[in-house]
Motif scaffolding. Structure first.
Motif, PDB file in Angstrom:
ATOM      1  N   TYR B  33       0.343  29.742  16.198  1.00  0.00           N
ATOM      2  CA  TYR B  33       0.836  28.399  16.668  1.00  0.00           C
ATOM      3  C   TYR B  33       0.525  28.356  17.901  1.00  0.00           C
ATOM      4  O   TYR B  33       1.990  28.935  18.757  1.00  0.00           O
ATOM      5  N   TYR B  35       2.636  25.588  21.031  1.00  0.00           N
ATOM      6  CA  TYR B  35       2.992  24.767  21.396  1.00  0.00           C
ATOM      7  C   TYR B  35       4.129  24.426  23.424  1.00  0.00           C
ATOM      8  O   TYR B  35       4.194  25.210  23.418  1.00  0.00           O
ATOM      9  N   LEU B  43      10.227  20.142  22.664  1.00  0.00           N
ATOM     10  CA  LEU B  43       9.193  20.936  22.111  1.00  0.00           C
ATOM     11  C   LEU B  43       7.504  20.018  21.862  1.00  0.00           C
ATOM     12  O   LEU B  43       7.711  19.468  20.560  1.00  0.00           O
ATOM     13  N   PHE B  45       3.757  20.491  20.118  1.00  0.00           N
ATOM     14  CA  PHE B  45       2.969  21.367  19.456  1.00  0.00           C
ATOM     15  C   PHE B  45       1.435  20.561  19.738  1.00  0.00           C
ATOM     16  O   PHE B  45       1.158  19.422  20.489  1.00  0.00           O
ATOM     17  N   TYR B  48      -3.260  24.739  15.992  1.00  0.00           N
ATOM     18  CA  TYR B  48      -2.893  25.767  14.491  1.00  0.00           C
ATOM     19  C   TYR B  48      -3.942  26.438  14.558  1.00  0.00           C
ATOM     20  O   TYR B  48      -5.124  25.685  14.140  1.00  0.00           O
ATOM     21  N   ASP B  56      -6.055  22.241  13.291  1.00  0.00           N
ATOM     22  CA  ASP B  56      -5.698  21.005  12.968  1.00  0.00           C
ATOM     23  C   ASP B  56      -5.558  21.194  14.617  1.00  0.00           C
ATOM     24  O   ASP B  56      -4.344  22.412  16.307  1.00  0.00           O
ATOM     25  N   SER B  58      -4.794  18.256  17.886  1.00  0.00           N
ATOM     26  CA  SER B  58      -4.323  16.976  17.793  1.00  0.00           C
ATOM     27  C   SER B  58      -3.272  16.762  18.615  1.00  0.00           C
ATOM     28  O   SER B  58      -2.784  16.527  19.164  1.00  0.00           O
ATOM     29  N   ALA B  99      -0.349  27.528   6.852  1.00  0.00           N
ATOM     30  CA  ALA B  99       0.692  26.356   8.107  1.00  0.00           C
ATOM     31  C   ALA B  99       1.251  25.856   6.857  1.00  0.00           C
ATOM     32  O   ALA B  99       2.461  25.108   6.767  1.00  0.00           O
ATOM     33  N   GLY B 100      -0.030  25.082   5.608  1.00  0.00           N
ATOM     34  CA  GLY B 100       0.935  24.113   4.984  1.00  0.00           C
ATOM     35  C   GLY B 100       2.352  24.905   3.829  1.00  0.00           C
ATOM     36  O   GLY B 100       2.630  23.979   3.212  1.00  0.00           O
ATOM     37  N   LEU B 101       2.099  26.024   3.828  1.00  0.00           N
ATOM     38  CA  LEU B 101       3.010  26.246   3.249  1.00  0.00           C
ATOM     39  C   LEU B 101       4.493  26.576   3.028  1.00  0.00           C
ATOM     40  O   LEU B 101       5.865  26.790   2.675  1.00  0.00           O
ATOM     41  N   GLY B 102       4.593  26.374   4.715  1.00  0.00           N
ATOM     42  CA  GLY B 102       5.732  25.696   5.296  1.00  0.00           C
ATOM     43  C   GLY B 102       6.611  27.479   5.369  1.00  0.00           C
ATOM     44  O   GLY B 102       8.311  26.768   6.011  1.00  0.00           O
ATOM     45  N   GLY B 103       5.769  28.621   5.698  1.00  0.00           N
ATOM     46  CA  GLY B 103       6.806  29.513   5.828  1.00  0.00           C
ATOM     47  C   GLY B 103       7.400  29.821   7.794  1.00  0.00           C
ATOM     48  O   GLY B 103       6.756  28.842   8.268  1.00  0.00           O
ATOM     49  N   GLU B 104       8.718  30.479   7.426  1.00  0.00           N
ATOM     50  CA  GLU B 104       8.810  30.077   9.152  1.00  0.00           C
ATOM     51  C   GLU B 104       7.845  30.724   9.894  1.00  0.00           C
ATOM     52  O   GLU B 104       6.985  31.929   9.307  1.00  0.00           O
ATOM     53  N   GLN B 105       7.838  30.603  11.035  1.00  0.00           N
ATOM     54  CA  GLN B 105       7.187  31.249  12.142  1.00  0.00           C
ATOM     55  C   GLN B 105       8.169  31.404  13.655  1.00  0.00           C
ATOM     56  O   GLN B 105       9.285  30.902  13.470  1.00  0.00           O
ATOM     57  N   PHE B 107       8.498  33.240  17.158  1.00  0.00           N
ATOM     58  CA  PHE B 107       7.631  32.032  17.984  1.00  0.00           C
ATOM     59  C   PHE B 107       8.130  33.722  19.105  1.00  0.00           C
ATOM     60  O   PHE B 107       8.631  34.778  19.096  1.00  0.00           O
TER      61      PHE B 107
END
Lengths: 110, 116
Positions: B33, B35, B43, B45, B48, B56, B58, B99-105, B107
């Motif tokens: 990702y 940002y 912050l 987006f 990704y 995405d 966008s 990304a759709g699994l919502g896991g920890e990102q 940085f």
């Protein structure tokens, strides 16, 4: 589109005071919620996260957050802050990418 | 590597020049990702990647901004004809799984871009 609101932009506390930072999100469906912290000069790092299950989530350094679905809230709390908690705190919701709130700057004085 | 790395850490450029920012994600992380963190905007987006594809885009502010990812690893964010409003800290993050699994990102330290 999802959005996240953090109502406290700047909070100043003395050491040992209790902390609560507000976070509200807009989406009414299943959400993954996060609190990230950015200490001065350091990377963003994860404090805690909520995916499912127990709505009271424990994180690192004594932080916790409570997911209240009916209020669309995920407030961050700590019973007794330390000077080392001085940082910027970001609430975020996962919508494939992270949607962040505007952040809350916390200053803790000894 | 041990964490997400970004280069350069600081970049000062003149208005109208092109810049390239690089991100090396954590080895094995399939999602990457970008940002942007700026005063007054918080912050935001940008884009990704899942593997080498960008489902995405966008958040890219204009067609002056583009990004690519090769070999499912390194990513480059390119800003053409930079403007002063592009000045910001550009953050890269990576996560294990889609990304759709919502896991920890996780940085990186960011690249501070200043456009004079």
């Amino acid at each position: 589109a999802q959005s996240v609101s953090q109502h406290n932009h700047h909070v100043i506390l003395s050491e040992a005071a209790s902390l609560e930072l507000g976070c509200n999100y807009s989406y009414g469906g299943t959400v993954n919620l996060f609190w990230y912290v950015q200490y001065p000069g350091q990377h963003l790092q994860l404090l805690l996260k909520y995916f499912s299950g127990d709505p009271l989530v424990k994180g690192i350094k004594g932080f916790e957050a409570e997911f209240i679905k009916s209020k669309f809230s995920f407030n961050l709390r700590k019973p007794s802050v330390q000077w080392s908690d001085t940082a910027e705190y970001f609430c975020a919701v996962n919508d494939d990418k992270l949607i962040f709130g505007t952040g809350t700057r916390l200053q803790v004085f000894p | 590597g041990a964490g997400v790395s970004q280069s350069p850490s600081n970049k000062v450029t003149e208005k109208g020049k092109d810049v390239e920012l690089r991100c090396d994600p954590i080895s094995g992380h399939t999602a990457l990702y970008w940002y942007r963190q700026s005063l007054g905007q918080g912050l935001e987006f940008l884009i990704y990647f899942q593997g080498n594809s960008a489902p995405d885009k966008s958040g890219l502010p204009s067609d002056r901004f583009s990004a690519e990812r090769t070999g499912g690893s390194v990513s480059t964010l390119t800003i053409q004809r930079t403007q002063q409003e592009d000045s910001a800290v550009y953050l890269c993050a990576s996560s294990l799984g889609s990304a759709g699994l919502g896991g920890e990102q996780f940085f990186g330290p960011g690249t501070r871009l200043t456009v004079l």
